[in-house]
Enzyme design. Structure first.
Site, PDB file in Angstrom:
ATOM      1  N   SER A  95       3.423   5.820  -2.875  1.00  0.00           N
ATOM      2  CA  SER A  95       4.686   6.497  -3.165  1.00  0.00           C
ATOM      3  C   SER A  95       4.978   6.545  -4.655  1.00  0.00           C
ATOM      4  O   SER A  95       5.576   7.505  -5.147  1.00  0.00           O
ATOM      5  CB  SER A  95       5.848   5.781  -2.459  1.00  0.00           C
TER       6      SER A  95
ATOM      7  N   LEU B  93       0.831  -1.205   0.000  1.00  0.00           N
ATOM      8  CA  LEU B  93       0.000   0.000   0.000  1.00  0.00           C
ATOM      9  C   LEU B  93       0.865   1.253   0.000  1.00  0.00           C
ATOM     10  O   LEU B  93       0.618   2.200  -0.762  1.00  0.00           O
ATOM     11  CB  LEU B  93      -0.919  -0.003   1.220  1.00  0.00           C
ATOM     12  N   LYS B  94       1.891   1.265   0.841  1.00  0.00           N
ATOM     13  CA  LYS B  94       2.783   2.422   0.918  1.00  0.00           C
ATOM     14  C   LYS B  94       3.441   2.706  -0.426  1.00  0.00           C
ATOM     15  O   LYS B  94       3.473   3.842  -0.904  1.00  0.00           O
ATOM     16  CB  LYS B  94       3.861   2.176   1.979  1.00  0.00           C
ATOM     17  N   LEU B  95       3.953   1.655  -1.074  1.00  0.00           N
ATOM     18  CA  LEU B  95       4.668   1.874  -2.323  1.00  0.00           C
ATOM     19  C   LEU B  95       3.720   2.172  -3.474  1.00  0.00           C
ATOM     20  O   LEU B  95       4.092   2.864  -4.424  1.00  0.00           O
ATOM     21  CB  LEU B  95       5.560   0.674  -2.643  1.00  0.00           C
TER      22      LEU B  95
END
Length: 283
Positions: free
Chosen positions: A172, A167-169
């Site tokens: 990002s 999810l973070k990447l």
């Protein structure tokens, strides 16, 4: 009282840990080898100095690893060299494959490993951040409760290790690459003397990073961290058969700002530094 260890208290890690402290947790950190700025930050947030990593792992119920992504596995190795049977939260911007390696490293201990990702600005009285957690349900829920009612909005994800990192990447991949594209676009326009026209076009839209030129020096100052993160984005994209060219290219662009770590450049200087020859660009 829950004891939380934070490795190492950078601007995000210290701010997140401080929110757990607001909920009554004691927060430990290791001052050995840390910079004066880090020590001042730890003091400002009321963190408790441990004598070393041994004391931290012995006393902590939960360890938060929030550091530049390039160091995530090294930090896990450092912790795994000591007995630890609490909850280890890797809250770094790393790919699911990198997170799997961290989990394997921590498998040398009796720790429960939770995959975490922080999205947003360092939490404060005026700003909030989201902390996504995946992995063993009981451990993830325990970590989420540390931040109940604080400026860290903790949310658990089903699906196990790798979900929070993915999810973070995913976020990002757009957020940071678009910031870089905006800087390059503005630099090109300035070289041809049409930057005001470009800004006029951008301001005619509801939202555009192109209109946020004041952010360009911040991108330059943070690229020493963002570049490796985009490398992790590239790895994550390749893992699922998606093209990684943009992420890799963004890392290459950021490498031109390698010498501007944590700097306070003017917009003009940040743009000028994009003209560097790129001798340190990743291959």
């Amino acid at each position: 009282m829950t004891v939380v260890g934070v490795l190492h208290p950078g601007s995000m890690g210290a701010a997140v840990a401080a929110q757990a402290r607001c909920n009554g947790a004691e927060v430990l950190w290791c001052p050995t080898g840390r910079s004066l700025a880090t020590k001042e930050r730890a003091q400002r947030y009321g963190l408790t100095a441990a004598s070393g990593i041994g004391e931290l792992t012995e006393r902590a119920d939960v360890i938060l690893s929030i550091c530049p992504p390039a160091y995530a596995e090294d930090v896990a190795v450092e912790v795994s060299a000591h007995p630890f049977n609490g909850i280890y939260v890797d809250g770094n911007a790393i790919s699911p494959a990198s997170m799997a390696r961290v989990s394997a490293i921590m498998g040398r201990t009796e720790a429960s490993v939770v995959d975490g990702s922080v999205i947003g600005s360092p939490p404060s009285a005026s700003k909030s951040a989201r902390l996504y957690l995946s992995g063993p349900a009981d451990a993830a829920t325990h970590v989420a409760l540390l931040f109940a009612g604080t400026a860290v909005q903790a949310r658990t994800l089903a699906g196990g290790i790798g979900r929070a990192s993915a999810l973070k990447l995913s976020y990002s991949s757009y957020q940071k690459a678009s910031r870089v594209l905006a800087a390059v676009s503005y630099a090109l326009a300035r070289d041809y003397g049409v930057e005001e026209e470009l800004l006029d076009i951008a301001r005619g839209r509801a939202t555009s990073y192109l209109a946020e030129t004041a952010y360009i020096p911040k991108v330059a100052a943070r690229s020493w961290r963002w570049g490796p993160e985009m490398g992790e984005v590239a790895d994550a994209l390749r893992e699922v058969g998606l093209p990684a060219d943009l992420a890799q290219a963004s890392a290459a662009v950021m490498s031109r700002w390698d010498d501007d770590r944590d700097s306070s450049l003017s917009i003009l200087k940040a743009l000028e530094h994009l003209h560097r020859d790129g001798e340190h660009e990743p291959t």
